[in-house]
Design a protein around this motif. Sequence first.
Motif, PDB file in Angstrom:
ATOM      1  N   MET A 109      28.899  43.587  32.744  1.00 46.71           N
ATOM      2  CA  MET A 109      30.326  43.829  32.471  1.00 46.71           C
ATOM      3  C   MET A 109      30.649  45.307  32.675  1.00 46.71           C
ATOM      4  O   MET A 109      31.711  45.658  33.193  1.00 46.71           O
ATOM      5  CB  MET A 109      30.680  43.419  31.049  1.00 46.71           C
ATOM      6  N   HIS A 110      29.732  46.155  32.267  1.00 47.78           N
ATOM      7  CA  HIS A 110      29.933  47.595  32.428  1.00 47.78           C
ATOM      8  C   HIS A 110      30.125  47.945  33.904  1.00 47.78           C
ATOM      9  O   HIS A 110      30.923  48.820  34.251  1.00 47.78           O
ATOM     10  CB  HIS A 110      28.726  48.318  31.846  1.00 47.78           C
ATOM     11  N   PHE A 111      29.392  47.231  34.761  1.00 50.53           N
ATOM     12  CA  PHE A 111      29.505  47.487  36.204  1.00 50.53           C
ATOM     13  C   PHE A 111      30.643  46.669  36.843  1.00 50.53           C
ATOM     14  O   PHE A 111      30.872  46.778  38.049  1.00 50.53           O
ATOM     15  CB  PHE A 111      28.198  47.109  36.922  1.00 50.53           C
ATOM     16  N   GLY A 112      31.300  45.822  36.055  1.00 49.70           N
ATOM     17  CA  GLY A 112      32.360  44.976  36.608  1.00 49.70           C
ATOM     18  C   GLY A 112      31.834  43.908  37.547  1.00 49.70           C
ATOM     19  O   GLY A 112      32.533  43.460  38.453  1.00 49.70           O
ATOM     20  N   ARG A 113      30.591  43.462  37.330  1.00 48.09           N
ATOM     21  CA  ARG A 113      29.974  42.518  38.263  1.00 48.09           C
ATOM     22  C   ARG A 113      29.554  41.211  37.617  1.00 48.09           C
ATOM     23  O   ARG A 113      28.774  40.471  38.193  1.00 48.09           O
ATOM     24  CB  ARG A 113      28.734  43.154  38.906  1.00 48.09           C
ATOM     25  N   LEU A 114      30.059  40.936  36.424  1.00 46.18           N
ATOM     26  CA  LEU A 114      29.712  39.654  35.804  1.00 46.18           C
ATOM     27  C   LEU A 114      30.717  38.610  36.279  1.00 46.18           C
ATOM     28  O   LEU A 114      31.912  38.728  36.046  1.00 46.18           O
ATOM     29  CB  LEU A 114      29.738  39.783  34.270  1.00 46.18           C
ATOM     30  N   GLY A 146      29.992  42.756  48.876  1.00 47.09           N
ATOM     31  CA  GLY A 146      31.428  43.051  48.817  1.00 47.09           C
ATOM     32  C   GLY A 146      31.980  42.877  47.424  1.00 47.09           C
ATOM     33  O   GLY A 146      31.308  42.365  46.526  1.00 47.09           O
ATOM     34  N   GLU A 147      33.224  43.301  47.265  1.00 44.04           N
ATOM     35  CA  GLU A 147      33.846  43.353  45.944  1.00 44.04           C
ATOM     36  C   GLU A 147      33.953  42.021  45.219  1.00 44.04           C
ATOM     37  O   GLU A 147      33.866  41.940  44.015  1.00 44.04           O
ATOM     38  CB  GLU A 147      35.267  43.900  46.101  1.00 44.04           C
ATOM     39  N   ARG A 148      34.200  40.963  45.993  1.00 40.91           N
ATOM     40  CA  ARG A 148      34.388  39.655  45.368  1.00 40.91           C
ATOM     41  C   ARG A 148      33.076  38.877  45.275  1.00 40.91           C
ATOM     42  O   ARG A 148      33.068  37.660  45.324  1.00 40.91           O
ATOM     43  CB  ARG A 148      35.453  38.861  46.122  1.00 40.91           C
ATOM     44  N   SER A 149      32.016  39.601  45.175  1.00 41.75           N
ATOM     45  CA  SER A 149      30.709  38.977  45.000  1.00 41.75           C
ATOM     46  C   SER A 149      30.211  39.373  43.613  1.00 41.75           C
ATOM     47  O   SER A 149      30.157  40.559  43.279  1.00 41.75           O
ATOM     48  CB  SER A 149      29.796  39.509  46.096  1.00 41.75           C
ATOM     49  N   ALA A 187      32.956  34.815  55.949  1.00 41.85           N
ATOM     50  CA  ALA A 187      33.650  33.600  56.422  1.00 41.85           C
ATOM     51  C   ALA A 187      34.552  33.006  55.333  1.00 41.85           C
ATOM     52  O   ALA A 187      35.385  32.143  55.624  1.00 41.85           O
ATOM     53  CB  ALA A 187      32.616  32.569  56.857  1.00 41.85           C
ATOM     54  N   MET A 188      34.398  33.466  54.101  1.00 40.65           N
ATOM     55  CA  MET A 188      35.202  32.901  53.005  1.00 40.65           C
ATOM     56  C   MET A 188      36.634  33.440  53.076  1.00 40.65           C
ATOM     57  O   MET A 188      36.848  34.563  53.541  1.00 40.65           O
ATOM     58  CB  MET A 188      34.640  33.314  51.631  1.00 40.65           C
ATOM     59  N   PRO A 189      37.613  32.673  52.582  1.00 45.11           N
ATOM     60  CA  PRO A 189      38.971  33.222  52.494  1.00 45.11           C
ATOM     61  C   PRO A 189      38.965  34.484  51.629  1.00 45.11           C
ATOM     62  O   PRO A 189      38.122  34.624  50.737  1.00 45.11           O
ATOM     63  CB  PRO A 189      39.768  32.116  51.805  1.00 45.11           C
ATOM     64  N   SER A 190      39.926  35.356  51.875  1.00 40.68           N
ATOM     65  CA  SER A 190      39.895  36.673  51.213  1.00 40.68           C
ATOM     66  C   SER A 190      40.183  36.610  49.716  1.00 40.68           C
ATOM     67  O   SER A 190      40.040  37.609  49.018  1.00 40.68           O
ATOM     68  CB  SER A 190      40.887  37.617  51.889  1.00 40.68           C
ATOM     69  N   ASP A 191      40.594  35.431  49.205  1.00 32.87           N
ATOM     70  CA  ASP A 191      40.816  35.342  47.759  1.00 32.87           C
ATOM     71  C   ASP A 191      39.718  34.517  47.064  1.00 32.87           C
ATOM     72  O   ASP A 191      39.861  34.135  45.905  1.00 32.87           O
ATOM     73  CB  ASP A 191      42.202  34.765  47.438  1.00 32.87           C
ATOM     74  N   TRP A 192      38.623  34.276  47.784  1.00 31.42           N
ATOM     75  CA  TRP A 192      37.504  33.552  47.167  1.00 31.42           C
ATOM     76  C   TRP A 192      36.463  34.525  46.629  1.00 31.42           C
ATOM     77  O   TRP A 192      36.304  35.629  47.154  1.00 31.42           O
ATOM     78  CB  TRP A 192      36.849  32.628  48.192  1.00 31.42           C
ATOM     79  N   THR A 193      35.748  34.051  45.591  1.00 28.01           N
ATOM     80  CA  THR A 193      34.661  34.828  45.001  1.00 28.01           C
ATOM     81  C   THR A 193      33.337  34.119  45.250  1.00 28.01           C
ATOM     82  O   THR A 193      33.277  32.892  45.195  1.00 28.01           O
ATOM     83  CB  THR A 193      34.883  34.956  43.473  1.00 28.01           C
ATOM     84  N   MET A 194      32.311  34.905  45.528  1.00 26.15           N
ATOM     85  CA  MET A 194      30.973  34.322  45.664  1.00 26.15           C
ATOM     86  C   MET A 194      30.135  34.703  44.437  1.00 26.15           C
ATOM     87  O   MET A 194      29.984  35.883  44.125  1.00 26.15           O
ATOM     88  CB  MET A 194      30.303  34.857  46.927  1.00 26.15           C
ATOM     89  N   LEU A 195      29.632  33.689  43.738  1.00 20.17           N
ATOM     90  CA  LEU A 195      28.761  33.960  42.592  1.00 20.17           C
ATOM     91  C   LEU A 195      27.312  33.815  43.029  1.00 20.17           C
ATOM     92  O   LEU A 195      26.936  32.808  43.632  1.00 20.17           O
ATOM     93  CB  LEU A 195      29.061  32.982  41.449  1.00 20.17           C
ATOM     94  N   VAL A 196      26.512  34.820  42.728  1.00 19.64           N
ATOM     95  CA  VAL A 196      25.104  34.807  43.138  1.00 19.64           C
ATOM     96  C   VAL A 196      24.228  34.646  41.902  1.00 19.64           C
ATOM     97  O   VAL A 196      24.178  35.518  41.032  1.00 19.64           O
ATOM     98  CB  VAL A 196      24.746  36.095  43.914  1.00 19.64           C
ATOM     99  N   GLU A 197      23.552  33.500  41.852  1.00 21.13           N
ATOM    100  CA  GLU A 197      22.734  33.149  40.686  1.00 21.13           C
ATOM    101  C   GLU A 197      21.297  33.622  40.895  1.00 21.13           C
ATOM    102  O   GLU A 197      20.811  33.654  42.023  1.00 21.13           O
ATOM    103  CB  GLU A 197      22.785  31.622  40.548  1.00 21.13           C
ATOM    104  N   TYR A 198      20.604  33.959  39.833  1.00 19.73           N
ATOM    105  CA  TYR A 198      19.195  34.358  39.924  1.00 19.73           C
ATOM    106  C   TYR A 198      18.332  33.438  39.077  1.00 19.73           C
ATOM    107  O   TYR A 198      18.828  32.759  38.180  1.00 19.73           O
ATOM    108  CB  TYR A 198      19.019  35.816  39.480  1.00 19.73           C
ATOM    109  N   LYS A 199      17.055  33.423  39.374  1.00 20.94           N
ATOM    110  CA  LYS A 199      16.127  32.580  38.609  1.00 20.94           C
ATOM    111  C   LYS A 199      14.705  33.105  38.807  1.00 20.94           C
ATOM    112  O   LYS A 199      14.296  33.326  39.940  1.00 20.94           O
ATOM    113  CB  LYS A 199      16.251  31.132  39.098  1.00 20.94           C
TER     114      LYS A 199
END
Length: 428
Positions: A271-276, A245-248, A208-220
Motif C-alpha cells: 500500500m505504501h508503494f501504491g501497488r496493492l 506499467g502503472e495499471r499493474s 494489448a489490454m484496454p487502457s482502463d484495465w488493470t493486470m493483477l500479478v499473483e505470487y506463490k
Amino acid sequence: MLKQDQIQDYNQSVSADHDFKWGYLGESLERQGQNVEQLLKKVADFQVAIPSWALGTGGTRFGRFPIGGEPRNLEEKIEDVGLIHALNRSSNSISLHIPWDIPQDAAATRQLLSQHGLIIDSVNSNTFQDQKDQALSYKFGSLCHTDAQVRKHAIDHNIEVVEYGKALGDECKTLTVWLADGSNFPGQHHLRRAYQRTLDSLTAIYEAMPSDWTMLVEYKPYEPNFYSMVIPDWGTSYSLCQQIGERSQVLVDLGHHLPNTNIEQIVARLMHFGRLGGFHFNGSMYGDDDLTTGATKPYQLFLIFCELVQGMNDPAVTNPALAWMIDASHNTKDPIEDLLQSVQAIKMAYAKALLVDTQALFEAQEQNDVVRAQEILENAFQTDVRALVAEARRQVGAAIDPIGLYRQMGIREQRIGQRGRYAVATGL
Ligand code: RM4
Ligand code: MN
Ligand code: MN
C-alpha cells in the motif's frame, strides 16, 4: 430464486434473539463513541467476489468426494452465486476462470447476471494446464517458456481472456494472472532469463489490454513447481509490476506464503508503494491449503484488515481501489456454506478493524507504549461483532443468519434433485 418474503419470514423467526444481542452490542459501541450508523453502512457495503471455480466440491490428488447438486455449467454457477448474494447481500460479483468457465453467449450471460444482481469483477487466465488437443504444451512453463511459440500461445490466451471479460460487461476491467511457471530441479531453469522472459510476456499482455484495465500479478512460493517458482514472492511481483506499467498491481493470496510470514507487513508495504491490487482470501495452515477464510488464523486476518483500513483512510496513501475476492477449495464442506462462512469471516475482520481507535494507536506507537498499542488492537479484536455484521445484513434485506436459512430451506437437497447426485463442476 430466493424470494424476499422468505428472507423476511426467516428474519422474523430469529429476530428476538438477534435484537437482544444487537441491542447490547449497539449500545456498547455507542458508549465507546463509535458511529454505529457509519459502521453498519461500511460493513453492509463491503462486497467480496466469489470464484467461479470454487462452487463445486474440491479435491486433492488423492481423491474427491462430491457433495451432489454441483453446478454443471456457468449458468448454474451464476445461480449459486446469486443465491449466496441473496442470502448475504455481500457477494455481488464473480471472478471468472477461463477456460473453465467460458461464456458461450455473452449477452445471455450478462442478462442472467443482472437478474441475480451480479457482475463479473475479474477474469483469470489459465496457463497451468494443457487444454484438450493443445499442440504447444505448458509442461515446461508458459509465459517464461524457452520456446517463443509457447510464450506466444500463453500471451494470446491472456489476451483472449480479456476479450471474454470485455464482452461480459463494463464492470469487468481486471485480468488476474497466476503462473505455475517454475522448475522442479536445480539447474533446470536459467533463473534470470526465466524472469526476463516472463516480464516481456506480461508486458506484451499489458500492452494489448484496454487502457482502463488493470493486470493483477499473483505470487506463490511453491507448487506445482517445487524447486523454484518464477514469481515466488511479493518482491518479485512488485518488481514486475513496476516495470510493466502503472495499471499493474500485486495480488496477495493469503495461502501463498510460507508458514509464519508476516502478511500484514507485506500489505502495508504494498500500500505504501501504491501497488496493492487485490486479495484472494482463504485460510491456510501450511501453504496453499485453500481453507475457509479466518478458520485458522483470525487474528492475522484482523491485523491484515487493520493495515487495509489504515491505508485506505490515509490521504498520503495513493493505492487504487482493491479487488476483494475469495479463492478457496471445498473438500469436506458444502461449497455454498463454506463461501458464506468465508464472507462472514472477512466481514468480521473488517468490522473489528473499523473499531480500532487508530488515533490512540498512533499515539501509543509514537510513545513506544508497546503494552497500550497491543491493548488497543486486542480491545477491537476481542469484541464480538457477529450481531453487527448480522444487523448490517438485515438492514439491506439479507438473512440474519444466511447458513441457518440455507439449511432450513433444504437447498442442497433441492439442487441434488435438479442437478443430480454426481454432477461435476469445472474448477478446483
Ligand atoms: C492457484 C492460484 C490461483 C487460482 C488457482 C486455481 O493456486 O491461487 O489464483 O486461480 O490456484
Ligand atoms: Mn489465488
Ligand atoms: Mn492458490
